[in-house]
Write an enzyme that holds these catalytic residues in place. Structure first.
Site, short mmCIF file in Angstrom:
data_model
loop_
_atom_site.label_atom_id
_atom_site.label_comp_id
_atom_site.label_asym_id
_atom_site.label_seq_id
_atom_site.Cartn_x
_atom_site.Cartn_y
_atom_site.Cartn_z
N ASN A 266 0.87 -1.18 0.00
CA ASN A 266 0.00 0.00 0.00
C ASN A 266 0.90 1.23 0.00
OD1 ASN A 266 -1.80 2.04 0.51
ND2 ASN A 266 -2.34 1.36 2.59
N LYS B 96 0.08 4.28 -0.27
CA LYS B 96 -0.57 5.46 0.32
C LYS B 96 -0.35 6.67 -0.60
CE LYS B 96 -0.21 3.28 4.77
NZ LYS B 96 -0.17 3.36 6.20
P1 PGA Z 1 2.77 0.18 7.66
O1 PGA Z 1 1.31 0.39 7.03
O2 PGA Z 1 3.30 -1.10 7.11
O3 PGA Z 1 3.57 1.37 7.23
O4 PGA Z 1 2.58 0.12 9.15
C1 PGA Z 1 0.44 -0.67 6.80
C2 PGA Z 1 -0.85 -0.14 6.23
O5 PGA Z 1 -1.28 0.95 6.62
O6 PGA Z 1 -1.47 -0.78 5.36
#
Ligand code: PGA
Length: 253
Positions: A9, A11
């Site tokens: 992901n 983001k």
């Molecule tokens: P992270 O995020 O691996 O940076 O903790 C996971 C997510 O939000 O899907």
């Protein structure tokens, strides 16, 4: 048989050129690491969907991070399931905790988005998870049960069988804190038992349940060796080609 899935992901990171460049690295590295039956999915911002779906080929599938619950029309700034599908993307993340929190997405809205995704043959990766307060005050089973019930359990069995679930404790996302393998396994087994109570053993046994929250090459092995953990939804570490492929490698070892 449930699938092993590693999903990234991204983001709201990476402009157009940065995205193409990271993705090309990932595809090249994944070719050597991916096992035949393992699924690798990258969920970039919308601007990347079409070009990355073309580059990913059979090795890496593409998903969006969100869709509208509406079919089409005067919804400025929104992107529909049909549009996402037309880019070549095959997956969509629904109900990520950042969308639940920052965009006030309710269980009911997420249920509508899930139905819309399925209507357009996108496979939902549906996220659930509890806050730190809910973990500490012991209400987390109830919280997760409610998210499943209102978000997913009105689906028919045929539709539910297209769902992947991601358990992402909110206190572990982007914080460097990870659920212990025992904590994660405990919740994954709980989720599977809730699915079994609603849809029966076979559907529950076939559902892939991913862990997400500060997953990295160091902790991936222990997490993924738990019997009800079928892969990961990876945030920060999916922005580094080496870390992301190391996670895939660990999973295969
Ligand atoms: P992270 O995020 O691996 O940076 O903790 C996971 C997510 O939000 O899907």
């Amino acid at each position: 048989m449930r699938k092993n899935i590693i999903a990234g992901n991204w983001k709201m990171n990476l402009d157009y050129n940065e995205g193409v460049s990271l993705f090309s690295e990932i595809v090249n590295m994944v070719k050597d690491e991916r096992k035949g039956d393992q699924l690798v999915v990258i969920c970039p911002p919308y601007i990347h969907l079409n070009s990355l779906a073309k580059l990913g080929g059979a090795e890496v599938k593409i998903g969006s991070q969100n869709i509208s619950d509406n079919e089409s029309g005067a919804f400025t700034g929104e992107i529909s399931a049909k549009m996402v599908k037309s880019t070549g993307a095959e997956y969509v993340i629904i109900g990520h905790s950042e969308r639940r929190e920052y965009f006030a997405e309710s269980d009911e809205l997420l249920a509508a988005k899930t139905k819309k995704a399925l209507e357009h043959h996108l496979n939902p990766i549906f996220c659930i998870g509890e806050t730190l307060d809910e973990r500490n005050n012991g209400s987390y089973y109830e919280v997760l049960k409610k998210q499943l019930l209102h978000g997913l359990f009105s689906l028919t069995e045929a539709d539910f069988s297209k769902i992947t679930i991601a358990y992402e404790p909110i206190w572990a996302i982007g914080t460097g804190l990870t659920a212990t393998p025992e904590q994660a396994q405990d919740i994954h087994a709980f989720i599977r038992s809730e699915i079994e109570a609603n849809y029966g053993f076979n559907v529950a046994d076939d559902t892939s349940i991913l862990y997400g929250g500060s997953c990295n090459p160091k902790n991936a092995n222990e997490l993924f060796s738990q019997k009800d953990i079928d892969g990961g939804l990876i945030g920060g570490a999916s922005l580094k080609s080496r870390d992301f492929t190391d996670i895939i490698r660990v999973f295969n070892s």
